[in-house]
Scaffold this motif. Structure first.
Motif, PDB file in Angstrom:
ATOM      1  N   GLU A   2       0.881  -1.119  -0.040  1.00 44.16           N
ATOM      2  CA  GLU A   2      -0.030   0.064  -0.128  1.00 44.16           C
ATOM      3  C   GLU A   2       0.828   1.179  -0.007  1.00 44.16           C
ATOM      4  O   GLU A   2       0.561   2.174  -0.655  1.00 44.16           O
ATOM      5  N   LEU A   3       2.071   1.221   0.756  1.00 40.62           N
ATOM      6  CA  LEU A   3       2.713   2.339   0.823  1.00 40.62           C
ATOM      7  C   LEU A   3       3.556   2.695  -0.601  1.00 40.62           C
ATOM      8  O   LEU A   3       3.611   3.869  -0.911  1.00 40.62           O
ATOM      9  N   GLU A   4       3.929   1.549  -1.186  1.00 39.53           N
ATOM     10  CA  GLU A   4       4.470   1.712  -2.602  1.00 39.53           C
ATOM     11  C   GLU A   4       3.374   2.330  -3.644  1.00 39.53           C
ATOM     12  O   GLU A   4       3.878   3.339  -4.439  1.00 39.53           O
ATOM     13  N   GLU A   5       2.230   1.805  -3.334  1.00 34.33           N
ATOM     14  CA  GLU A   5       1.168   2.156  -4.243  1.00 34.33           C
ATOM     15  C   GLU A   5       0.790   3.818  -4.064  1.00 34.33           C
ATOM     16  O   GLU A   5       0.575   4.638  -4.996  1.00 34.33           O
ATOM     17  N   MET A   6       0.931   4.143  -2.671  1.00 35.48           N
ATOM     18  CA  MET A   6       0.803   5.495  -2.430  1.00 35.48           C
ATOM     19  C   MET A   6       1.835   6.388  -2.997  1.00 35.48           C
ATOM     20  O   MET A   6       1.657   7.577  -3.481  1.00 35.48           O
ATOM     21  N   LYS A   7       2.847   5.895  -2.871  1.00 30.88           N
ATOM     22  CA  LYS A   7       4.181   6.880  -3.505  1.00 30.88           C
ATOM     23  C   LYS A   7       4.098   6.928  -4.871  1.00 30.88           C
ATOM     24  O   LYS A   7       4.331   8.011  -5.263  1.00 30.88           O
ATOM     25  N   ASP A   8       3.673   5.911  -5.630  1.00 32.61           N
ATOM     26  CA  ASP A   8       3.499   6.090  -7.073  1.00 32.61           C
ATOM     27  C   ASP A   8       2.306   6.952  -7.358  1.00 32.61           C
ATOM     28  O   ASP A   8       2.671   7.773  -8.165  1.00 32.61           O
TER      29      ASP A   8
END
Length: 127
Positions: free
Chosen positions: A111-117
Motif C-alpha cells: 500500500e505504501l508503494e502504491e501511495m508513493k506511485d
C-alpha cells in the motif's frame, strides 16, 4: 450531497450495473423487487428512496414505465464527500486529512508503494 445509508444502498445496486438494461436504465418496479429480495425493503420504502434520489439529482426519471438511471457516479460522489470533509473537518488542508488517514491505519509495504506511485504522478499546481 447528503445521502442516507438506504439511499446509498439504492445507488450501489445501480452502480453495480448488472440490473440495468442496454440504455443504463431500470424500472422503479424492477429495482424495488431487487431491493426487497436483497435488503427486505418494502415497495413503498424503495419508491421513497428512489424519489429522494431523483430530488437530489442523483437519479434521473423518465416516463413511461418510470425508468430510472443513475446520474451521479460513485467517483464524483466520493470526491464531493472527501472535499466536504477536507473543508469542514480539516479546514481546507488536504495534508491534515492525509496525515490523519495514514497515522490511524497500519499500512502494508504494498500500500505504501502504491501511495508513493500516486504521489509521484501528481501534477504540481502553482500556489
Amino acid at each position: 450531497m447528503n445521502l442516507s445509508d438506504s439511499e446509498l444502498i439504492v445507488l450501489e445496486e445501480l452502480w453495480k450495473g448488472d440490473c440495468l438494461d442496454e440504455n443504463g436504465e431500470i424500472t422503479a418496479l424492477e429495482l424495488s423487487k431487487i431491493l426487497n429480495e436483497k435488503y427486505n425493503f418494502s415497495k413503498s420504502s424503495s419508491y421513497t428512496f428512489i424519489n429522494r434520489l431523483v430530488e437530489k439529482n442523483a437519479l434521473s426519471r423518465r416516463y413511461p414505465n418510470y425508468k430510472i438511471k443513475p446520474v451521479i457516479k460513485r467517483e464524483d460522489l466520493g470526491n464531493n464527500q472527501i472535499q466536504k470533509i477536507i473543508d469542514t473537518v480539516y479546514k481546507g488542508s488536504f495534508v491534515k486529512l492525509f496525515s490523519a488517514f495514514v497515522n490511524n491505519k497500519k499500512i502494508t509495504n504494498t500500500e505504501l508503494e502504491e501511495m508513493k506511485d500516486i504521489i509521484s504522478s501528481i501534477e504540481i499546481k502553482d500556489e
